[in-house]
Design an enzyme around this catalytic site. Sequence first.
Site, PDB file in Angstrom:
ATOM      1  N   LYS A  67      -3.822  -7.499   3.131  1.00  0.00           N
ATOM      2  CA  LYS A  67      -3.964  -6.377   2.208  1.00  0.00           C
ATOM      3  C   LYS A  67      -5.386  -6.310   1.643  1.00  0.00           C
ATOM      4  O   LYS A  67      -5.941  -5.224   1.424  1.00  0.00           O
ATOM      5  CB  LYS A  67      -2.947  -6.494   1.072  1.00  0.00           C
ATOM      6  CG  LYS A  67      -3.040  -5.411  -0.021  1.00  0.00           C
ATOM      7  CD  LYS A  67      -2.972  -4.002   0.547  1.00  0.00           C
ATOM      8  CE  LYS A  67      -2.663  -2.945  -0.503  1.00  0.00           C
ATOM      9  NZ  LYS A  67      -3.520  -2.946  -1.669  1.00  0.00           N
ATOM     10  N   GLU A  79     -10.698   0.388   3.367  1.00  0.00           N
ATOM     11  CA  GLU A  79     -10.581   1.602   2.552  1.00  0.00           C
ATOM     12  C   GLU A  79     -11.898   1.911   1.842  1.00  0.00           C
ATOM     13  O   GLU A  79     -12.324   3.068   1.783  1.00  0.00           O
ATOM     14  CB  GLU A  79      -9.463   1.403   1.533  1.00  0.00           C
ATOM     15  CG  GLU A  79      -9.296   2.506   0.509  1.00  0.00           C
ATOM     16  CD  GLU A  79      -8.406   2.070  -0.636  1.00  0.00           C
ATOM     17  OE1 GLU A  79      -8.860   2.141  -1.793  1.00  0.00           O
ATOM     18  OE2 GLU A  79      -7.264   1.641  -0.370  1.00  0.00           O
ATOM     19  N   SER A 139       0.845  -1.191   0.000  1.00  0.00           N
ATOM     20  CA  SER A 139       0.000   0.000   0.000  1.00  0.00           C
ATOM     21  C   SER A 139       0.883   1.244   0.000  1.00  0.00           C
ATOM     22  O   SER A 139       1.925   1.269   0.645  1.00  0.00           O
ATOM     23  CB  SER A 139      -0.915   0.014   1.231  1.00  0.00           C
ATOM     24  OG  SER A 139      -1.755   1.152   1.224  1.00  0.00           O
TER      25      SER A 139
END
Length: 301
Positions: A171, A178, A121
């Site tokens: 992730k 997000e 990221s």
Amino acid sequence: MKLGMVGLGRMGGNMTIRLVRGGHEVVAFDPGEEAVQRVVGQGATGATSLENMVEQLQAPRVVWLMVPSGDITEQTLQSVRKLLEPGDVVIDGGNSNWKDSVRRAEELSADGIKFLDSGTSGGIWGLENGYCLMVGGEDGAFATAEPVFATLAPEGGYAHMGRAGSGHFVKMVHNGIEYGMLAAYGEGFEIMQASDFDLDLYKISQIWRYGSVVRSWLLELLVDALEKDPKLEKISDWMDDSGEGRWTVLAAIDEDVPAPITAPSLFARFASRQKESFSGKVIAALRNEFGGHAVKAEEGK
């Protein structure tokens, strides 16, 4: 240390440059000659093919793949696999499905090749700010490649998650979170934009950066986006999804975990392709700011 980097797009190219600046020797390959020359100009060594790249590395070789997830990753990995030897390490730094990473680790292990899955990221800002790295795989392979992770990440920004697949799994969840954060910002700013108060959204986004409980890096990026286009009139609300949100929702279903925020935020992206919303404009603008993701211009703008 010396390593090979395959894939020199907006992430892989900047990662290569950051590694070179950190004192590593990087042999870089990409099908696009212009991408190779960009990093060569920053001190990397160019390779004309995967074979040429591997030839320039010494055992135990470390090869980082930074290519789009799916078939391209699979094809590239299998091509590199044929060129490597027992003890070498392959790192997949793309957004691969964690289940594929588990399988790939098992397949490469049969050849004595070690596999690490590194959830990465940082987007287009990673070159200067560093990348957050979530790494799965064997302890020994992680130790071999750790100098690379230490250079790519800011202080405290990388860690070994566990066995193969865990890096990409973490992730995936990171990106699911997000989705929810972006949706919350989008909805909030749409409520303000639709009110009778004629609010200055740019001013509001600015002051929320200081002392507010909703301050974040995403909010800082929204300030940048609104400064360029105060009413987001030049950008469409159309939003793509790169897969991780879908996988996160599926994982929640498999694990019987309620995800009443993540799931609707994924569906909102589907809805953005059917109708216009200011919320969608906010999220599309933010994705462009932090990751360089493509946006669609409004017709006539």
